[in-house]
Enzyme design. Structure first.
Site, PDB file in Angstrom:
ATOM      1  N   ARG A   1       0.843  -1.144   0.040  1.00  0.00           N
ATOM      2  CA  ARG A   1       0.057  -0.034   0.115  1.00  0.00           C
ATOM      3  C   ARG A   1       1.081   1.275   0.049  1.00  0.00           C
ATOM      4  NH1 ARG A   1      -2.533   1.054   5.396  1.00  0.00           N
ATOM      5  NH2 ARG A   1      -0.945   2.667   5.373  1.00  0.00           N
TER       6      ARG A   1
ATOM      7  N   HIS B   1      -3.554   4.614   4.805  1.00  0.00           N
ATOM      8  CA  HIS B   1      -4.906   3.628   4.708  1.00  0.00           C
ATOM      9  C   HIS B   1      -6.028   4.362   3.985  1.00  0.00           C
ATOM     10  CE1 HIS B   1      -7.698   1.137   5.993  1.00  0.00           C
ATOM     11  NE2 HIS B   1      -8.369   2.012   6.664  1.00  0.00           N
TER      12      HIS B   1
ATOM     13  N   TYR C   1       3.829   5.187  11.774  1.00  0.00           N
ATOM     14  CA  TYR C   1       3.973   3.623  11.910  1.00  0.00           C
ATOM     15  C   TYR C   1       4.941   3.024  10.786  1.00  0.00           C
ATOM     16  CZ  TYR C   1      -0.034   3.595   8.743  1.00  0.00           C
ATOM     17  OH  TYR C   1      -1.074   3.716   7.558  1.00  0.00           O
TER      18      TYR C   1
HETATM   19  C1  LIG Z   1     -15.245  -5.556  11.476  1.00  0.00           C
HETATM   20  C2  LIG Z   1     -14.446  -4.290  11.211  1.00  0.00           C
HETATM   21  N1  LIG Z   1     -13.342  -3.826  12.311  1.00  0.00           N
HETATM   22  C3  LIG Z   1     -12.517  -3.197  12.269  1.00  0.00           C
HETATM   23  C4  LIG Z   1     -12.775  -2.124  10.846  1.00  0.00           C
HETATM   24  C5  LIG Z   1     -11.727  -0.838  10.939  1.00  0.00           C
HETATM   25  N2  LIG Z   1     -10.862  -1.059   9.780  1.00  0.00           N
HETATM   26  C6  LIG Z   1     -11.148  -0.628   8.616  1.00  0.00           C
HETATM   27  S1  LIG Z   1      -9.902  -1.085   7.667  1.00  0.00           S
HETATM   28  C7  LIG Z   1      -9.084  -1.789   8.609  1.00  0.00           C
HETATM   29  C8  LIG Z   1      -7.894  -2.448   8.089  1.00  0.00           C
HETATM   30  C9  LIG Z   1      -7.838  -3.490   7.072  1.00  0.00           C
HETATM   31  O1  LIG Z   1      -6.699  -3.876   6.803  1.00  0.00           O
HETATM   32  P1  LIG Z   1      -6.870  -5.066   5.492  1.00  0.00           P
HETATM   33  O2  LIG Z   1      -7.645  -6.171   5.647  1.00  0.00           O
HETATM   34  O3  LIG Z   1      -5.555  -5.446   5.551  1.00  0.00           O
HETATM   35  O4  LIG Z   1      -7.235  -4.164   4.258  1.00  0.00           O
HETATM   36  P2  LIG Z   1      -6.409  -2.964   3.538  1.00  0.00           P
HETATM   37  O5  LIG Z   1      -7.159  -1.933   4.282  1.00  0.00           O
HETATM   38  O6  LIG Z   1      -4.939  -2.825   3.948  1.00  0.00           O
HETATM   39  O7  LIG Z   1      -6.852  -2.794   2.161  1.00  0.00           O
HETATM   40  C10 LIG Z   1      -9.714  -1.622   9.914  1.00  0.00           C
HETATM   41  C11 LIG Z   1      -9.351  -2.295  11.014  1.00  0.00           C
HETATM   42  C12 LIG Z   1     -13.652  -2.259   9.944  1.00  0.00           C
HETATM   43  N3  LIG Z   1     -13.991  -1.672   8.808  1.00  0.00           N
HETATM   44  N4  LIG Z   1     -14.379  -3.533  10.383  1.00  0.00           N
END
Ligand SMILES: Cc1ncc(C[n+]2csc(CCOP(=O)(O)OP(=O)(O)O)c2C)c(N)n1
Lengths: 341, 372
Positions: free
Chosen positions: B266, B270, B279
């Site tokens: 990425r 985020h 981080y």
């Molecule tokens: C059930 C849930 N818990 C927490 C979140 C908050 N949250 C949004 S994105 C994220 C990280 C997701 O990481 P990843 O699955 O690696 O996908 P990326 O964002 O890197 O594409 C979190 C913790 C959420 N959207 N849904």
């Protein structure tokens, strides 16, 4: 109390201070949640805590809410007092089973032989213009469940003192933090102690009781100020505890005012307002001079944020409900054809 | 003209290093398993994939800057993940369904969703990004991992109806730890569902590095569910295309689910509200710039004598037009009347909702009256 004891803090900072003071005081306290360590939480509420207390006490957990709460249950058997964070209100549902079926019931199942000193922190509520699942108010689901304490806060002081009490409690406590207020500043005296059951009368008035909690308290104060301009006195009550509700304090107020409006962001159906109004009907019915009113989010999923101003209670909707209890001209007149003209 | 190959690389299923067909330097390398799945691809087709990536990147960066300028509320950028998303998307048939997360912008673009409608979601005036049935794409999910179950359920349904369509679930490294994702793999395995689990390991779940979610290699998880896994260089569009074709072929021919881990990065925050400096080191980000998914295709095409300058110019013209449309569309979005918030909670009128709609309208009318 001397002035030197108070500090000005944003609510988020006050919560941070409550967590830090708790960690400092009691080595059995451990924090767990997504992004709470290195990042300091997506709202920076846990900023600096991992640096200060170490990675073994402030855990950046894997991304799994059921596990965050479920492992907290296990930690209590090991003698710890976990304080966990659910990143946003709308992400608490994967943990629902652990909260409702385990956290809430284990004291009862063990006949009091095991205690459940878990605090679950949940940023909640709207008015932040965010995308889906980031603005919900799920507190009623938990208030409906026996075995859980459900509390919230409306100011930095309340946040500090209530969270301290929640962490000290041997009961599981859901602490709903009004995220839209994280940056609102207020005075905090760290020696102020709160319980987890009583409401506070923030402003007295003789005409209408307006009871609410969390993010809606500020609106209620605004409504009271606006009503005062028209010579109407609103008594504003910050419920603080959602479960149990401090019915006595509200009933005492209603006995003086004869009128009750309850407001919250979460929806009306089977909500906190329904419960409070029923309790008041049961205890202070003869004091009521008008039907109690609810001002809530509508009974729809949280809408796209562009509409949240219409969806959520605002000062005008609060005043409209106050007018209804007083038999003054109000919006419902517009529903009965012709009155609008 | 078909793509020529040179050296041989390590097998993917060893998981040590991700399988690759195109190195960062733009050298085409052999792969025993993957090669046959792109054997038909000629240079022009690779150039088309490049054009897709340019388009998707431009769309993404434009949306990102629109958000920074306050025209959209939030944007999760896909920058760096173009090969993973375009390569997998181009391995699908139109009849295949996709179930992804908030960061999956490529497939909707490639399937031609109405951009003005989609952007309303990111301007918070609507929740409906597109018609799922028109494009065979479930609405992108914010609840982490939830969509993987939907992908499996779709596949079970397609299997039941014997309609020859399959599904793909897109999710991140962080998502792999949600219970839903494990449960999705159990169901897929139990029912031999024609589904592909496509995990983009982009290094982070907000601030948490992949090491928080898994001690070793994410792809290894799948074997516990008896699901074959392929670990590919997610910045290599050829490898991604080949692996996804392979997995879709398995699904379509009755061999059930597969898991693909596309190792990528990425490059951006985020979302537009995130501050990655808290981080991760900038050196890390810099080190991934050399592994850029577009750059290696350019290098390879150049080495094959393809007119890359022309390709770049054409792709840019194309992408600029889309960016212009995107910008105009985003700026023009106005909220619809708020009364619409009461629509579609149920399939037919509902007493309580209709009463509240009436109350809302009366309130709005009284308010307007008072204001005028
Ligand atoms: C059930 C849930 N818990 C927490 C979140 C908050 N949250 C949004 S994105 C994220 C990280 C997701 O990481 P990843 O699955 O690696 O996908 P990326 O964002 O890197 O594409 C979190 C913790 C959420 N959207 N849904």
């Amino acid at each position: 109390m001397s002035a030197a004891q108070t500090e000005t803090m944003a609510m988020g900072k006050a919560i941070n201070a409550a967590l830090a003071d708790s960690l400092e005081e009691d080595p059995s306290i451990i924090l767990s949640g997504e992004d709470i360590g290195q990042l300091g939480g997506v709202f920076r509420v846990t900023d600096g805590l991992q640096d200060r207390f170490g990675k073994d006490r402030v855990l950046d957990s894997p991304l799994a809410e059921s596990a965050i709460v479920g492992t907290a249950v296990g930690m209590t058997y090991a003698g710890l007092r976990p304080v966990v964070e659910i990143q946003f209100d709308g992400f608490i549902y994967p943990a629902f089973d652990q909260i409702v079926a385990q956290v809430a019931k284990l004291q009862y199942r063990t006949g009091g032989l095991h205690r459940m000193p878990i605090t679950i922190r949940v940023p909640f509520g709207g008015h932040i213009g965010s995308v889906e699942h980031h603005s919900e108010s799920p507190e009623a689901y938990f208030a409906h469940t026996a075995g859980l304490r459900v509390v919230t806060a409306s100011s930095s002081q309340e946040a500090y003192s209530t969270l301290r009490a929640a962490i000290k409690s041997d009961d599981p406590v859901l602490f709903f933090e009004p995220k839209a207020k994280y940056w609102s500043k207020g005075e905090v005296d760290r020696t102020v102690v709160r319980d987890l059951e009583t409401a506070a009368v923030l402003q007295s008035g003789r005409d209408v009781t307006l009871a609410t909690y969390g993010p809606t308290v500020e609106l209620a104060m605004g409504a009271a100020a606006a009503a005062a301009d028209e010579g109407i006195e609103i008594e504003v009550i910050d419920l603080r505890s959602i479960s149990p509700l401090d019915v006595d304090t509200v009933a005492a107020s209603v006995r003086r005012t004869g009128r009750l409006v309850v407001a919250h962001e979460s929806q009306a159906e089977c909500g906190i307002g329904s419960e409070l109004i029923t309790s008041i009907c049961e205890t202070a019915f003869t004091s009521l001079e008008a039907a109690p009113e609810r001002v809530t989010g509508y009974d729809i999923p949280y809408p796209p944020a562009a509409w949240e101003g219409e969806f959520l209670p605002g000062v005008d909707r609060l005043l409209d409900a106050v007018d209804r209890t007083l038999g003054r001209k109000n919006s419902r007149d517009f529903m009965r054809g012709g009155a609008a003209a | 003209m078909s793509i020529t190959t040179s050296t041989t690389e390590q097998l993917a299923d060893e998981f040590d290093s991700p399988a690759r067909l195109l190195t960062a330097e733009g050298v085409r390398v052999r792969h025993e398993i993957l090669d046959e799945h792109v054997a038909d691809l000629d240079l022009q087709q690779l150039a088309d994939l490049y054009t897709d990536m340019v388009l998707v990147r431009r769309f993404d960066t434009e949306a990102f800057s629109l958000t920074r300028q306050g025209e959209l509320a939030l944007w999760p950028p896909l920058l760096g993940q173009e090969a993973a998303q375009v390569g997998s998307a181009r391995a699908l048939e139109d009849r295949d369904w996709s179930f992804g997360s908030y960061r999956e912008h490529a497939l909707p673009i490639l399937r031609g969703v109405d951009i003005d409608r989609w952007l309303k979601v990111w301007k918070t005036t609507s929740n409906t990004a597109w018609d799922p049935h028109e494009h065979n794409i479930g609405l992108n999910q914010i609840i982490i991992g939830a969509q993987t179950l939907h992908a499996v359920g779709y596949a079970m349904g397609a299997q039941f109806k014997q309609d020859d369509s399959c599904s793909i679930a897109y999710f991140g490294d962080g998502a792999t730890t949600e219970g839903d994702v494990s449960e999705a793999m159990v169901f897929a395995s139990t029912y031999n569902a024609p589904v592909v689990f496509f995990c983009q390991n982009n290094g982070y779940a907000i601030s948490e590095p992949t090491s928080v979610q898994a001690k070793h290699v994410l792809a290894r998880r799948a074997s516990g569910f008896d699901i074959p896994a392929y670990r590919v260089d997610g910045n290599d569009i050829l490898a991604v295309l080949a692996a996804t074709r392979l997995a879709m072929h398995r699904a379509r021919t009755g061999h059930g689910p597969s898991f693909i881990e596309a190792v990528t990065y990425r490059m951006g925050p985020h979302t537009t509200t995130d501050d990655p400096s808290r981080y991760r080191e900038n050196d890390e980000v810099e080190s991934w710039k050399e592994r850029d998914p577009l750059l290696r295709v350019e290098r390879f095409l150049e080495s094959e004598g393809f007119n890359v300058e022309q390709l770049r110019a054409d792709a840019k013209t194309n992408a600029d037009a889309l960016a212009k449309q995107l910008r105009a569309g985003a700026i023009a979005i106005q909220p619809d009347p708020a009364e619409q918030m009461f629509d579609n909670v149920y399939s037919s009128p509902h007493a309580r909702i209709e009463r509240q709609r009436a109350e809302y309208k009366a309130f709005a009318a009284s308010y307007e009256k008072a204001a005028s």
